[in-house]
Design a protein around this motif. Structure first.
Motif, PDB file in Angstrom:
ATOM      1  N   ALA A  14       0.839  -1.193   0.000  1.00 48.60           N
ATOM      2  CA  ALA A  14       0.000   0.000   0.000  1.00 48.60           C
ATOM      3  C   ALA A  14       0.873   1.242   0.000  1.00 48.60           C
ATOM      4  CB  ALA A  14      -0.925  -0.007   1.201  1.00 48.60           C
ATOM      5  N   GLY A  15       0.501   2.190  -0.851  1.00 50.62           N
ATOM      6  CA  GLY A  15       1.288   3.398  -1.000  1.00 50.62           C
ATOM      7  C   GLY A  15       2.359   3.308  -2.070  1.00 50.62           C
ATOM      8  N   GLY A  16       2.579   2.108  -2.573  1.00 49.45           N
ATOM      9  CA  GLY A  16       3.613   1.894  -3.569  1.00 49.45           C
ATOM     10  C   GLY A  16       3.129   2.109  -4.987  1.00 49.45           C
ATOM     11  N   SER A  17       4.018   1.841  -5.927  1.00 52.10           N
ATOM     12  CA  SER A  17       3.736   2.047  -7.349  1.00 52.10           C
ATOM     13  C   SER A  17       4.107   0.800  -8.131  1.00 52.10           C
ATOM     14  CB  SER A  17       4.535   3.235  -7.890  1.00 52.10           C
ATOM     15  OG  SER A  17       4.219   4.424  -7.191  1.00 52.10           O
ATOM     16  N   THR A  18       3.520   0.665  -9.289  1.00 45.44           N
ATOM     17  CA  THR A  18       3.890  -0.400 -10.198  1.00 45.44           C
ATOM     18  C   THR A  18       3.454  -0.012 -11.595  1.00 45.44           C
ATOM     19  OG1 THR A  18       3.905  -2.811 -10.488  1.00 45.44           O
ATOM     20  CG2 THR A  18       1.774  -1.780 -10.050  1.00 45.44           C
ATOM     21  N   ARG A  19       4.024  -0.680 -12.588  1.00 44.79           N
ATOM     22  CA  ARG A  19       3.655  -0.393 -13.960  1.00 44.79           C
ATOM     23  C   ARG A  19       3.271  -1.685 -14.674  1.00 44.79           C
ATOM     24  NH1 ARG A  19       7.413   2.126 -18.810  1.00 44.79           N
ATOM     25  NH2 ARG A  19       8.299   0.017 -18.725  1.00 44.79           N
ATOM     26  N   LEU A  20       2.122  -1.648 -15.283  1.00 45.24           N
ATOM     27  CA  LEU A  20       1.664  -2.769 -16.085  1.00 45.24           C
ATOM     28  C   LEU A  20       2.018  -2.518 -17.550  1.00 45.24           C
ATOM     29  CD1 LEU A  20      -1.896  -3.343 -14.593  1.00 45.24           C
ATOM     30  CD2 LEU A  20       0.306  -4.237 -13.804  1.00 45.24           C
ATOM     31  N   SER A  21       2.277  -3.594 -18.262  1.00 42.75           N
ATOM     32  CA  SER A  21       2.548  -3.517 -19.697  1.00 42.75           C
ATOM     33  C   SER A  21       1.586  -4.428 -20.439  1.00 42.75           C
ATOM     34  CB  SER A  21       3.986  -3.954 -20.000  1.00 42.75           C
ATOM     35  OG  SER A  21       4.919  -3.137 -19.334  1.00 42.75           O
ATOM     36  N   CYS A  22       1.311  -4.068 -21.675  1.00 41.40           N
ATOM     37  CA  CYS A  22       0.455  -4.888 -22.522  1.00 41.40           C
ATOM     38  C   CYS A  22       1.082  -4.915 -23.909  1.00 41.40           C
ATOM     39  CB  CYS A  22      -0.952  -4.320 -22.566  1.00 41.40           C
ATOM     40  SG  CYS A  22      -2.062  -5.166 -23.717  1.00 41.40           S
ATOM     41  N   GLN A  23       1.544  -6.078 -24.293  1.00 46.13           N
ATOM     42  CA  GLN A  23       2.175  -6.270 -25.594  1.00 46.13           C
ATOM     43  C   GLN A  23       1.124  -6.710 -26.612  1.00 46.13           C
ATOM     44  OE1 GLN A  23       5.780  -6.178 -26.430  1.00 46.13           O
ATOM     45  NE2 GLN A  23       4.820  -6.109 -28.432  1.00 46.13           N
ATOM     46  N   ALA A  24       1.053  -5.977 -27.715  1.00 46.75           N
ATOM     47  CA  ALA A  24       0.087  -6.290 -28.768  1.00 46.75           C
ATOM     48  C   ALA A  24       0.775  -6.899 -29.973  1.00 46.75           C
ATOM     49  CB  ALA A  24      -0.665  -5.030 -29.184  1.00 46.75           C
ATOM     50  N   SER A  25       0.059  -7.757 -30.667  1.00 46.04           N
ATOM     51  CA  SER A  25       0.547  -8.334 -31.914  1.00 46.04           C
ATOM     52  C   SER A  25      -0.632  -8.619 -32.817  1.00 46.04           C
ATOM     53  CB  SER A  25       1.337  -9.622 -31.659  1.00 46.04           C
ATOM     54  OG  SER A  25       0.521 -10.588 -31.027  1.00 46.04           O
ATOM     55  N   GLY A  26      -0.362  -8.701 -34.110  1.00 46.49           N
ATOM     56  CA  GLY A  26      -1.404  -9.086 -35.054  1.00 46.49           C
ATOM     57  C   GLY A  26      -2.029  -7.956 -35.819  1.00 46.49           C
ATOM     58  N   SER A  27      -1.645  -6.735 -35.529  1.00 47.39           N
ATOM     59  CA  SER A  27      -2.215  -5.615 -36.252  1.00 47.39           C
ATOM     60  C   SER A  27      -1.265  -4.432 -36.156  1.00 47.39           C
ATOM     61  CB  SER A  27      -3.581  -5.240 -35.685  1.00 47.39           C
ATOM     62  OG  SER A  27      -4.147  -4.164 -36.408  1.00 47.39           O
ATOM     63  N   THR A  28      -1.566  -3.388 -36.902  1.00 53.72           N
ATOM     64  CA  THR A  28      -0.762  -2.177 -36.799  1.00 53.72           C
ATOM     65  C   THR A  28      -1.142  -1.467 -35.516  1.00 53.72           C
ATOM     66  OG1 THR A  28      -0.712  -1.996 -39.202  1.00 53.72           O
ATOM     67  CG2 THR A  28      -0.098  -0.049 -37.929  1.00 53.72           C
ATOM     68  N   PHE A  29      -0.297  -1.594 -34.534  1.00 50.39           N
ATOM     69  CA  PHE A  29      -0.629  -1.122 -33.196  1.00 50.39           C
ATOM     70  C   PHE A  29      -0.935   0.366 -33.181  1.00 50.39           C
ATOM     71  CE2 PHE A  29      -0.817  -1.238 -28.733  1.00 50.39           C
ATOM     72  CZ  PHE A  29      -0.122  -0.155 -28.230  1.00 50.39           C
ATOM     73  N   SER A  30      -0.216   1.150 -33.965  1.00 47.61           N
ATOM     74  CA  SER A  30      -0.391   2.600 -33.932  1.00 47.61           C
ATOM     75  C   SER A  30      -1.786   3.036 -34.374  1.00 47.61           C
ATOM     76  CB  SER A  30       0.665   3.282 -34.802  1.00 47.61           C
ATOM     77  OG  SER A  30       0.540   2.852 -36.150  1.00 47.61           O
ATOM     78  N   ARG A  31      -2.515   2.148 -35.035  1.00 50.93           N
ATOM     79  CA  ARG A  31      -3.859   2.471 -35.494  1.00 50.93           C
ATOM     80  C   ARG A  31      -4.940   2.066 -34.497  1.00 50.93           C
ATOM     81  NH1 ARG A  31      -3.435   0.326 -41.774  1.00 50.93           N
ATOM     82  NH2 ARG A  31      -1.759   1.725 -42.427  1.00 50.93           N
ATOM     83  N   LEU A  32      -4.541   1.489 -33.388  1.00 43.17           N
ATOM     84  CA  LEU A  32      -5.496   0.998 -32.408  1.00 43.17           C
ATOM     85  C   LEU A  32      -5.702   1.990 -31.260  1.00 43.17           C
ATOM     86  CD1 LEU A  32      -4.297  -2.698 -32.056  1.00 43.17           C
ATOM     87  CD2 LEU A  32      -6.200  -1.858 -33.435  1.00 43.17           C
ATOM     88  N   ASN A  33      -6.943   2.135 -30.843  1.00 41.02           N
ATOM     89  CA  ASN A  33      -7.219   2.757 -29.553  1.00 41.02           C
ATOM     90  C   ASN A  33      -7.047   1.682 -28.485  1.00 41.02           C
ATOM     91  OD1 ASN A  33      -8.011   5.144 -30.857  1.00 41.02           O
ATOM     92  ND2 ASN A  33     -10.121   4.448 -31.030  1.00 41.02           N
ATOM     93  N   VAL A  34      -6.545   2.066 -27.332  1.00 42.54           N
ATOM     94  CA  VAL A  34      -6.279   1.087 -26.285  1.00 42.54           C
ATOM     95  C   VAL A  34      -6.848   1.542 -24.954  1.00 42.54           C
ATOM     96  CG1 VAL A  34      -4.222   0.098 -27.373  1.00 42.54           C
ATOM     97  CG2 VAL A  34      -4.002   2.110 -25.907  1.00 42.54           C
ATOM     98  N   GLY A  35      -7.090   0.567 -24.090  1.00 46.07           N
ATOM     99  CA  GLY A  35      -7.638   0.905 -22.783  1.00 46.07           C
ATOM    100  C   GLY A  35      -7.265  -0.122 -21.734  1.00 46.07           C
ATOM    101  N   TRP A  36      -7.464   0.264 -20.499  1.00 43.57           N
ATOM    102  CA  TRP A  36      -7.292  -0.633 -19.358  1.00 43.57           C
ATOM    103  C   TRP A  36      -8.597  -0.663 -18.559  1.00 43.57           C
ATOM    104  CZ3 TRP A  36      -3.137  -3.699 -18.339  1.00 43.57           C
ATOM    105  CH2 TRP A  36      -1.931  -3.407 -18.981  1.00 43.57           C
ATOM    106  N   PHE A  37      -8.977  -1.847 -18.153  1.00 46.87           N
ATOM    107  CA  PHE A  37     -10.099  -2.065 -17.269  1.00 46.87           C
ATOM    108  C   PHE A  37      -9.605  -2.896 -16.086  1.00 46.87           C
ATOM    109  CE2 PHE A  37     -13.994  -0.821 -19.664  1.00 46.87           C
ATOM    110  CZ  PHE A  37     -13.387  -0.447 -20.842  1.00 46.87           C
ATOM    111  N   ARG A  38     -10.424  -2.958 -15.041  1.00 48.79           N
ATOM    112  CA  ARG A  38     -10.060  -3.820 -13.923  1.00 48.79           C
ATOM    113  C   ARG A  38     -11.317  -4.450 -13.333  1.00 48.79           C
ATOM    114  NH1 ARG A  38      -8.192   0.473  -9.175  1.00 48.79           N
ATOM    115  NH2 ARG A  38     -10.278   1.283  -8.668  1.00 48.79           N
ATOM    116  N   GLN A  39     -11.106  -5.585 -12.668  1.00 53.64           N
ATOM    117  CA  GLN A  39     -12.221  -6.296 -12.053  1.00 53.64           C
ATOM    118  C   GLN A  39     -11.772  -6.880 -10.727  1.00 53.64           C
ATOM    119  OE1 GLN A  39     -13.984  -9.337 -14.531  1.00 53.64           O
ATOM    120  NE2 GLN A  39     -15.902  -9.237 -13.401  1.00 53.64           N
ATOM    121  N   ALA A  40     -12.382  -6.410  -9.668  1.00 57.70           N
ATOM    122  CA  ALA A  40     -12.130  -6.944  -8.336  1.00 57.70           C
ATOM    123  C   ALA A  40     -13.093  -8.108  -8.082  1.00 57.70           C
ATOM    124  CB  ALA A  40     -12.315  -5.852  -7.289  1.00 57.70           C
TER     125      ALA A  40
END
Length: 128
Positions: A14-40
């Motif tokens: 608690a109080g700390g930091s972290t970074r998530l990454s998401c590697q994409a493949s199969g399409s021209t990534f620069s043309r994609l809109n991207v998002g993050w969701f979460r589920q508890a």
């Protein structure tokens, strides 16, 4: 078809930091809109942040803006989620999602229907 693979989850104090990454493949990534969701556990999946393919426009859940930052590296086909000042209620499975750059996407970037492809998710657990 776009394949998304998240990484970077784990146990964070608690109080700390972290970074998530998401590697994409199969399409021209620069043309994609991207998002993050979460589920508890026992809750519905909720919107966290999104980033347009062009122009760098970002969107955040109001309760998370200021602590979470979404960014992308098109050269590496990767989207990131930097999370800071983590709290117990940030514990969840975090999902990366992507969508073609539709002109009306800004109307539903915060909804799951706004995305065509999803990763498997990565668990983030915030401990005391």
């Amino acid at each position: 078809q776009v394949r998304l693979v998240e990484s970077g989850g784990g146990l964070v104090q608690a109080g700390g930091s972290t970074r998530l990454s998401c590697q994409a493949s199969g399409s021209t990534f620069s043309r994609l809109n991207v998002g993050w969701f979460r589920q508890a556990p026992g809750t519905a999946r909720e919107f966290v942040a999104a980033l347009r393919s062009s122009g760098g426009r970002t969107y955040y859940a109001p309760s998370l803006e200021g602590r979470f930052t979404i960014s992308r590296d098109n050269a590496k086909s990767t989207v990131f989620l930097q999370m800071s000042s983590l709290q117990f209620h940030d514990t969840a499975v975090y999902y990366c999602a992507a969508a073609p750059n539709r002109s009306d996407w800004s109307g539903y970037y915060y909804e799951q229907r706004g995305y065509d492809w999803w990763g498997q998710g990565t668990q983030v657990t915030v401990s005391s």
